[in-house]
Design an enzyme around this catalytic site. Structure first.
Site, PDB file in Angstrom:
ATOM      1  N   HIS A 115       0.854  -1.202   0.000  1.00 35.34           N
ATOM      2  CA  HIS A 115       0.000   0.000   0.000  1.00 35.34           C
ATOM      3  C   HIS A 115       0.887   1.248   0.000  1.00 35.34           C
ATOM      4  CE1 HIS A 115      -2.909   3.010   1.117  1.00 35.34           C
ATOM      5  NE2 HIS A 115      -3.846   2.161   0.725  1.00 35.34           N
ATOM      6  N   GLU A 173      -3.966   1.748  -7.256  1.00 30.64           N
ATOM      7  CA  GLU A 173      -4.420   2.877  -6.442  1.00 30.64           C
ATOM      8  C   GLU A 173      -3.510   4.072  -6.702  1.00 30.64           C
ATOM      9  OE1 GLU A 173      -6.699   1.550  -2.741  1.00 30.64           O
ATOM     10  OE2 GLU A 173      -4.598   1.265  -2.270  1.00 30.64           O
TER      11      GLU A 173
HETATM   12  P1  PGA Z   1      -9.702   5.946  -0.111  1.00 34.58           P
HETATM   13  O1  PGA Z   1      -8.517   4.904   0.213  1.00 34.58           O
HETATM   14  O2  PGA Z   1     -10.883   5.153  -0.580  1.00 34.58           O
HETATM   15  O3  PGA Z   1      -9.964   6.647   1.184  1.00 34.58           O
HETATM   16  O4  PGA Z   1      -9.185   6.863  -1.170  1.00 34.58           O
HETATM   17  C1  PGA Z   1      -8.291   3.817  -0.628  1.00 34.58           C
HETATM   18  C2  PGA Z   1      -7.080   3.031  -0.171  1.00 34.58           C
HETATM   19  O5  PGA Z   1      -6.056   3.646   0.160  1.00 34.58           O
HETATM   20  O6  PGA Z   1      -7.106   1.792  -0.133  1.00 34.58           O
END
Ligand code: PGA
Length: 238
Positions: A93, A162
């Site tokens: 992440h 992401e």
């Molecule tokens: P968010 O986070 O939906 O608050 O943008 C997503 C994540 O980091 O998994």
């Protein structure tokens, strides 16, 4: 579809209890659960309670140290995850890469360790705004570099795209950004591809309609049971 909720550093055992008591009143039909999977990534101190209450879902760890146990102060090892029957883990992440300084080499070390132990891995990648601003080729080169040392043929792999600039900002990536990134990622691996970054009940329908989007990884909008349940009920229309 895969609907994954990342609680990050939010919720306590007691609020997790309330969350899943509420979630359990909604209920999922057997046919829904046959076609879709719900995954929750609660914080460590909520793993046990979530596992007890969310029997309809997979419960995963947001992180763990690549060792069974040992002298790793402050870390959680595989023995602890196994004691709670946790078989799913989030690796890479951007908050761990950027805030905790986890290098690509360390992500790859974690990946190899947990893959050796056959855990399901949700492997996160995503570029910064500075990289995105350099253009398509720079973005794709960067995304490709986040697979260095990663076995993209691992059978228990899920990849989550992401873009860092879309995480927690309230502004998700656009349809064409996601389509471009996911079609590129499809050339790298056959694993299910999740999109994450400011997903909510208003944009989830459109995001799920994009080719090569196999599910969502939701942060902020997963923190309230009703909000996340609403997202899971969105019908894909590919
Ligand atoms: P968010 O986070 O939906 O608050 O943008 C997503 C994540 O980091 O998994």
């Amino acid at each position: 579809m895969i609907f994954a909720a990342n609680f990050k550093c939010n919720h306590t055992p007691s609020s997790i209890y309330s969350y899943f008591c509420e979630f359990n009143t909604f209920g999922f039909s057997p046919s829904f659960l046959a076609e879709n999977e719900i995954i929750f990534f609660p914080p460590f101190i909520g793993l046990e309670r979530a596992s007890e209450l969310a029997t309809f879902a997979t419960i995963g760890a947001q992180n763990a140290y690549p060792a069974y146990s040992g002298a790793f102060s402050g870390e959680v090892g595989l023995a602890m995850l196994e004691s709670l029957h946790i078989r799913t883990i989030l690796i890479g992440h951007s908050e761990r890469r950027n805030l905790l300084g986890e290098s690509q080499a360390f992500c790859a070390q974690k990946f190899a360790f947990f893959a050796t132990h056959h855990l399901r891995i949700v492997y996160c990648i995503g570029e910064s705004l500075a990289t995105k601003d350099k253009g398509k080729q720079a973005t794709q080169d960067f995304l490709a570099s986040q697979f260095e040392g990663i076995d993209t043929d691992y059978e228990n792999l899920i990849v989550a795209y992401e873009p860092i600039w879309a995480i927690g900002t309230g502004v998700s990536a656009t349809h064409s950004d996601i389509q471009e990134a996911h079609s590129f990622l499809r050339t790298i691996c056959k694993a299910p591809l999740l999109y994450g970054g400011s997903v909510n009940a208003n944009n989830a329908t459109e995001i799920l309609s994009i080719p090569n989007v196999d599910g969502l990884l939701v942060g902020s909008a997963s923190l309230k049971a009703n909000d996340f349940y609403t997202i899971t009920q969105i019908k894909e229309s590919k």
